[in-house]
Design a protein around this motif. Structure first.
Motif, mmCIF file in Angstrom:
data_model
loop_
_atom_site.group_PDB
_atom_site.id
_atom_site.type_symbol
_atom_site.label_atom_id
_atom_site.label_comp_id
_atom_site.label_asym_id
_atom_site.label_seq_id
_atom_site.Cartn_x
_atom_site.Cartn_y
_atom_site.Cartn_z
ATOM 1 N N ALA A 587 0.851 -1.190 0.000
ATOM 2 C CA ALA A 587 0.000 0.000 0.000
ATOM 3 C C ALA A 587 0.889 1.243 0.000
ATOM 4 C CB ALA A 587 -0.914 -0.006 1.213
ATOM 5 N N VAL A 588 0.795 2.042 -1.048
ATOM 6 C CA VAL A 588 1.688 3.183 -1.240
ATOM 7 C C VAL A 588 1.586 4.178 -0.083
ATOM 8 C CG1 VAL A 588 2.263 5.129 -2.733
ATOM 9 C CG2 VAL A 588 1.592 2.933 -3.739
ATOM 10 N N ASN A 589 0.396 4.478 0.358
ATOM 11 C CA ASN A 589 0.224 5.460 1.435
ATOM 12 C C ASN A 589 0.900 5.002 2.726
ATOM 13 O OD1 ASN A 589 -1.215 7.170 -0.223
ATOM 14 N ND2 ASN A 589 -3.229 6.420 0.440
ATOM 15 N N GLU A 590 0.853 3.697 2.979
ATOM 16 C CA GLU A 590 1.482 3.185 4.186
ATOM 17 C C GLU A 590 3.009 3.265 4.085
ATOM 18 O OE1 GLU A 590 1.486 1.567 8.088
ATOM 19 O OE2 GLU A 590 0.037 2.651 6.854
ATOM 20 N N LEU A 591 3.558 3.016 2.912
ATOM 21 C CA LEU A 591 5.004 3.168 2.709
ATOM 22 C C LEU A 591 5.424 4.610 2.992
ATOM 23 C CD1 LEU A 591 5.693 1.143 -0.584
ATOM 24 C CD2 LEU A 591 6.014 0.401 1.767
ATOM 25 N N ARG A 592 4.655 5.546 2.488
ATOM 26 C CA ARG A 592 4.993 6.961 2.692
ATOM 27 C C ARG A 592 4.898 7.357 4.154
ATOM 28 N NH1 ARG A 592 1.545 8.874 -2.603
ATOM 29 N NH2 ARG A 592 3.199 8.506 -4.149
ATOM 30 N N ARG A 593 3.873 6.837 4.836
ATOM 31 C CA ARG A 593 3.725 7.162 6.259
ATOM 32 C C ARG A 593 4.911 6.637 7.068
ATOM 33 N NH1 ARG A 593 2.586 5.025 10.938
ATOM 34 N NH2 ARG A 593 2.311 2.923 10.083
ATOM 35 N N LEU A 594 5.312 5.401 6.811
ATOM 36 C CA LEU A 594 6.430 4.813 7.545
ATOM 37 C C LEU A 594 7.717 5.605 7.326
ATOM 38 C CD1 LEU A 594 5.766 1.032 6.797
ATOM 39 C CD2 LEU A 594 5.656 2.121 9.048
ATOM 40 N N CYS A 595 7.995 5.930 6.065
ATOM 41 C CA CYS A 595 9.219 6.688 5.755
ATOM 42 C C CYS A 595 9.192 8.069 6.411
ATOM 43 C CB CYS A 595 9.374 6.829 4.241
ATOM 44 S SG CYS A 595 9.761 5.285 3.390
ATOM 45 N N HIS A 596 8.041 8.743 6.340
ATOM 46 C CA HIS A 596 7.927 10.086 6.909
ATOM 47 C C HIS A 596 8.082 10.057 8.422
ATOM 48 C CE1 HIS A 596 5.749 13.660 8.432
ATOM 49 N NE2 HIS A 596 6.360 14.257 7.407
ATOM 50 N N ASP A 597 7.384 9.164 9.084
ATOM 51 C CA ASP A 597 7.455 9.090 10.547
ATOM 52 C C ASP A 597 8.872 8.759 11.012
ATOM 53 O OD1 ASP A 597 4.799 9.660 10.622
ATOM 54 O OD2 ASP A 597 4.142 7.696 11.359
ATOM 55 N N HIS A 598 9.556 7.922 10.256
ATOM 56 C CA HIS A 598 10.925 7.574 10.645
ATOM 57 C C HIS A 598 11.868 8.756 10.438
ATOM 58 C CE1 HIS A 598 14.212 4.745 11.515
ATOM 59 N NE2 HIS A 598 14.894 5.443 10.611
ATOM 60 N N ARG A 599 11.757 9.413 9.295
ATOM 61 C CA ARG A 599 12.631 10.566 9.010
ATOM 62 C C ARG A 599 12.426 11.659 10.044
ATOM 63 N NH1 ARG A 599 14.045 11.604 3.667
ATOM 64 N NH2 ARG A 599 14.813 13.610 4.452
ATOM 65 N N GLU A 600 11.174 11.853 10.480
ATOM 66 C CA GLU A 600 10.865 12.902 11.453
ATOM 67 C C GLU A 600 11.091 12.447 12.887
ATOM 68 O OE1 GLU A 600 10.052 16.028 10.657
ATOM 69 O OE2 GLU A 600 10.431 15.397 8.577
ATOM 70 N N GLN A 601 11.599 11.223 13.065
ATOM 71 C CA GLN A 601 11.917 10.636 14.373
ATOM 72 C C GLN A 601 10.693 10.513 15.283
ATOM 73 O OE1 GLN A 601 15.644 11.739 16.223
ATOM 74 N NE2 GLN A 601 16.313 12.861 14.401
ATOM 75 N N ARG A 602 9.516 10.375 14.666
ATOM 76 C CA ARG A 602 8.319 10.109 15.457
ATOM 77 C C ARG A 602 8.302 8.655 15.920
ATOM 78 N NH1 ARG A 602 3.761 12.953 11.517
ATOM 79 N NH2 ARG A 602 4.530 15.106 11.716
ATOM 80 N N SER A 603 8.921 7.792 15.108
ATOM 81 C CA SER A 603 9.020 6.364 15.424
ATOM 82 C C SER A 603 10.302 5.834 14.813
ATOM 83 C CB SER A 603 7.825 5.579 14.867
ATOM 84 O OG SER A 603 6.606 6.084 15.327
ATOM 85 N N ASN A 604 10.744 4.683 15.312
ATOM 86 C CA ASN A 604 11.886 3.998 14.722
ATOM 87 C C ASN A 604 11.383 2.784 13.940
ATOM 88 O OD1 ASN A 604 13.983 5.679 15.709
ATOM 89 N ND2 ASN A 604 13.892 4.653 17.693
ATOM 90 N N HIS A 605 11.455 2.886 12.639
ATOM 91 C CA HIS A 605 10.986 1.806 11.766
ATOM 92 C C HIS A 605 12.145 1.187 10.987
ATOM 93 C CE1 HIS A 605 6.860 2.741 12.657
ATOM 94 N NE2 HIS A 605 6.921 3.954 12.110
#
Length: 631
Positions: A587-605
Motif C-alpha cells: 500500500a503506497v500510502n502506508e510506505l509513505r507514512r512509515l518513511c515520513h514518521d521515521h525521518r521525522e523521528q516520530r518512530s523507529n521503523h
C-alpha cells in the motif's frame, strides 16, 4: 564448496548442454576453480567447483563411480571422509582421488540412501543412478548447504544450489507467491519449504528426495534432533569436560584443507571459543577477521581485538561505512528471494575481508540455538512464569491499565501482560516475528491482502513447536529455532554472503554430534536464571577471559535507524516512494507514512524499512526484467 544444478529432461525438453552451462555459470561465484556438465537421455547435471581438498583435476565434477554406474554433483564437505574412506578401502574399494566426493559415491554404491546417516558434514548433492534411472537429492542434517527444486508434476523436476540457476529454464516462471510476502514481512525471510516463487521449493534440512524416471518424486526425512534422549553425567564438570572435548574434535576435523584457513572473530563467546581451539593446534598464527562500525553502539571490534591479542592471531578488521548503498544494492543478486536480516551487510564484508588471505573460514554459528544464547529465551521464560502464576483476570486488568501509556515501564508491563495472556506457542511466534497482524494488513496491497485471506504465517513456527509438545519451554524454543530460524535465516545469510566471495565457512558448533549432545542436556544447564549458554561457558572457563564469557550478548547488529535517516535516504526515496513497481505488493500510502514518521523521528521503523527496501531491490533484480544471466 561448490554450486550444483540440473534437471530431468522431461522438465525442459528443449534444454541442452548450453542450458546446463548457463545454469552453472550464474552460480560460478560458488565455484570459480572448475566446472563441468553431464547430459544423457534422461538427466542433466552441472557443477562449479571451489577446490578445497585434492586440488587436482581428479577432484573435478560431475564425478563417476569406478564402474561408471553412478554420477554425482556435490556441494559441501564431509568431515569424517578419511575414516569412511579407510573403512571402504579395507573392504576393497579402490580410490582414484583424495576427495570426499568419491567417498560418497563408494558409500552409496554399498549402502544406498542409508549412507546419509553416516555422513558428518555440510552437503547438498545430486546422485544419478544410470542403471536404475533414479535421481537422489540430499541435504545435510542442519541445513548448512542450500538445495532448491522446481517440480511441474510427474518426473518433471529441476534442482540447484541457488534459485537463479532454475530461472535459466524457460519452464520456470517468476510468478510471486502472495503468502510468501506475508511470511517475509513477518519473519524477515521466507521459511522452508516455501520460496517467493510459485513452483519452486526448498528441500528441508535432514531430508532427501528420490525420483525414478517416469514417476513422481518422493521426499523423506532421514534425521531429526531428538530432545527426548537424556544422557547421564556425574555432574556439570563432567558434562562440561565432555562438551569441550567434542567441540575440540569438531573443530579439528574442520581444519582439514589443502588451502589457507582462518576464522571469523566477533569477540563473542562462540567465535572466541573456536579461535581458542584453533590456536591450540594451528602450526602458525590463526588468521582472524572482524567487522566494525563507526557507531560504537554496534561495534564489537575491541572485544575481538582482545581475543586476537590473547591468542596471537594474524588479525584484520574492516569498518562498514564506505559505499553502503552500493553494498546494499548488491545483496539481492545473491539471495535470489527477499531476505531482510540486516547482519548480511557485515557478513558480506567479513567474508570479503577473509577471502583476501584464506579460502576456508571457521565460524561460531550454532552456539545460541544449541545452548540457549538469545535474549528472547529469557524474556519468554519470564513471560511463561507469569502465565503460569498470575491469574488471567489480573493480567487483563494490568493490560487495560497500561495500554496506550508512553512510559517505558508501563509499556513493558503491557507487553508482558498481553504476552502472558496468550498460548506459549503463539507468544514465541510473536517473539520471532517483526510486525503485528494489523500493520501487516495495512502494508499489503489489496490484491495481496485478498490472496492471503485466511492464511496464517504462524504455521511455520507452530508446526515445529507442536512437534515437541511434551517438552519444557526451553526445549520447545530451541527445537523451533533449530528447525526454522537457524536454517532459514542464519545459515542462508552465511552461505550466500561467503559464497559471494568464493569463501567456504565451516561451523564446528553445528556438528550434528554437538547438536545431539546439547539436545541431551537438561535445560537448566543451558539457561539458568538470567545466565544463558551456562554449560558452554563453563566448558570454556579456562580458555577464555571472564569478561568475554560474561558480557551481554551483542549480536551482529547494524545501525538501521540512523542509516534510514542518512545514508539510505536517497535509495529509499527512489525505490519506495518514487517508483510504481511495488504498487501491486504494498500500500503506497502506508510506505509513505512509515518513511515520513521515521525521518521525522516520530518512530523507529529501521527494521521494517530495511525489509521493504530489501524487497524492492530484489523485485528490481528478479521481477522487473533484469536478466539473471548477467549476475
Amino acid at each position: 564448496m561448490c554450486g550444483i544444478a540440473g534437471y530431468m529432461r522431461s522438465c525442459s525438453p528443449g534444454a541442452d548442454e548450453d542450458t546446463l552451462r548457463r545454469m552453472g555459470e550464474v552460480i560460478r561465484h560458488r565455484g570459480p576453480d572448475a566446472g563441468g556438465e553431464y547430459l544423457d537421455d534422461t538427466v542433466g547435471l552441472a557443477h562449479r567447483r571451489l577446490s578445497i581438498i585434492d586440488l587436482s583435476p581428479l577432484g573435478n565434477q560431475p564425478m563417476f563411480s569406478g564402474d561408471g554406474r553412478y554420477v554425482i554433483v556435490f556441494n559441501g564437505e564431509i568431515y569424517n571422509f578419511l575414516d569412511l574412506r579407510a573403512e571402504l578401502e579395507r573392504q576393497g574399494y579402490p580410490f582414484r582421488s583424495r576427495t570426499d566426493t568419491e567417498v560418497i559415491l563408494a558409500l552409496y554404491a554399498r549402502d544406498g540412501v542409508a549412507c546419509l546417516a553416516q555422513l558428518n558434514g555440510m552437503f547438498a548433492f545430486a546422485l544419478w543412478d544410470r542403471e536404475e534411472r533414479t535421481l537422489l537429492l540430499a541435504r545435510d542434517r542442519i541445513g548448512k548447504k542450500p538445495l532448491y527444486y522446481f517440480h511441474a508434476g510427474a518426473d518433471r523436476l529441476a534442482f540447484a544450489s541457488e534459485i537463479k540457476s532454475l530461472l535459466q529454464l524457460p519452464e520456470v516462471g517468476r510468478e510471486i507467491e502472495p503468502t510468501a510476502i506475508a511470511d517475509y514481512l513477518k519473519y524477515l525471510y521466507i521459511p522452508a519449504p516455501k520460496t517467493i516463487f510459485k513452483g519452486i521449493s526448498k528441500l528441508l534440512p535432514g531430508h532427501y528426495l528420490v525420483l525414478k524416471a517416469g514417476t513422481a518424486p518422493q521426499v523423506a526425512e532421514y534425521w531429526d534432533v531428538d530432545f527426548s534422549r537424556r544422557a547421564v553425567w556425574a555432574g556439570e564438570e563432567e558434562a562440561a569436560a565432555e562438551l569441550l572435548d567434542l567441540i575440540d574434535q569438531s573443530t579439528a576435523c574442520r581444519m582439514i584443507a589443502d588451502v589457507p584457513l582462518g576464522a571469523f572473530l566477533s569477540g563473542g563467546v562462540d567465535s572466541s571459543a573456536i579461535v581458542a581451539l584453533m590456536a591450540k593446534t594451528s602450526a602458525g598464527p590463526v588468521k582472524t577477521c572482524s567487522i566494525g562500525f563507526a557507531d560504537k553502539r554496534h561495534d564489537e571490534t575491541p572485544y575481538a581485538r582482545e581475543i586476537a591479542t590473547m591468542f596471537r592471531t594474524d588479525h584484520a578488521e574492516y569498518v562498514v561505512g564506505d559505499d553502503l548503498a552500493g553494498t546494499v544494492t548488491l545483496l539481492p543478486r545473491y539471495f535470489d528471494e527477499p531476505f531482510a536480516d540486516s547482519s548480511a551487510v557485515p557478513t558480506f564484508h567479513v567474508s570479503r575481508l577473509a577471502r583476501r588471505t584464506v579460502t576456508v573460514a571457521l565460524a561460531g554459528d550454532g552456539g545460541d540455538e544449541n545452548f540457549g544464547g538469545y535474549e528472547k529465551y529469557t524474556t519468554d521464560l519470564l513471560v511463561d512464569q507469569v502465565r503460569r502464576s498470575v491469574p488471567a483476570l489480573l493480567l487483563r486488568a494490568l493490560a487495560a491499565f497500561s495500554s496506550g501509556h508512553a512510559g517505558t515501564l508501563l509499556r513493558k508491563a503491557n507487553s508482558l501482560a498481553r504476552s502472558a495472556l496468550i498460548d506459549a506457542g503463539d507468544a514465541f511466534y510473536r517473539t520471532n516475528t517483526f510486525i503485528d497482524d494489523e500493520e501487516l494488513q495495512r502494508l499489503l496491497a489489496a490484491p495481496v491482502r485478498a490472496a492471503c485471506s485466511g492464511y496464517d504465517p504462524a504455521g511455520h513456527t507452530l508446526r515445529h513447536w507442536e512437534r515437541v509438545r511434551d517438552a519444557d519451554q526451553v526445549t520447545r524454543m530451541l527445537y523451533t529455532d533449530l528447525k526454522s530460524y537457524l536454517p532459514g535465516d542464519i545459515l542462508v545469510k552465511v552461505d550466500r554472503m561467503s559464497m559471494a566471495h568464493s569463501l567456504e565457512v565451516r561451523a564446528p558448533l553445528l556438528d550434528y554430534r554437538v547438536v545431539e549432545f546439547a539436545a541431551a542436556l537438561p535445560s537448566r544447564w543451558k539457561i539458568r536464571g538470567g545466565d544463558k549458554k551456562y554449560l558452554l561457558k563453563k566448558a570454556f572457563g579456562r580458555q577464555l577471559p571472564a569478561g568475554i564469557l560474561n558480557r551481554r550478548k551483542h549480536g551482529f547488529t547494524v545501525p538501521l535507524d540512523s542509516w534510514f535517516r542518512r545514508e539510505l535516504v536517497p535509495l529509499t526515496e527512489e525505490l519506495l516512494l518514487n517508483g510504481t513497481a511495488l504498487d501491486g505488493c504494498f500500500a503506497v500510502n502506508e510506505l509513505r507514512r512509515l518513511c515520513h514518521d521515521h525521518r521525522e523521528q516520530r518512530s523507529n521503523h529501521g527494521t521494517l524499512l530495511w525489509s521493504l527496501l530489501s524487497f524492492a531491490l530484489w523485485h528490481r533484480e528478479y521481477v522487473e526484467g533484469v536478466s539473471c544471466s548477467t549476475i
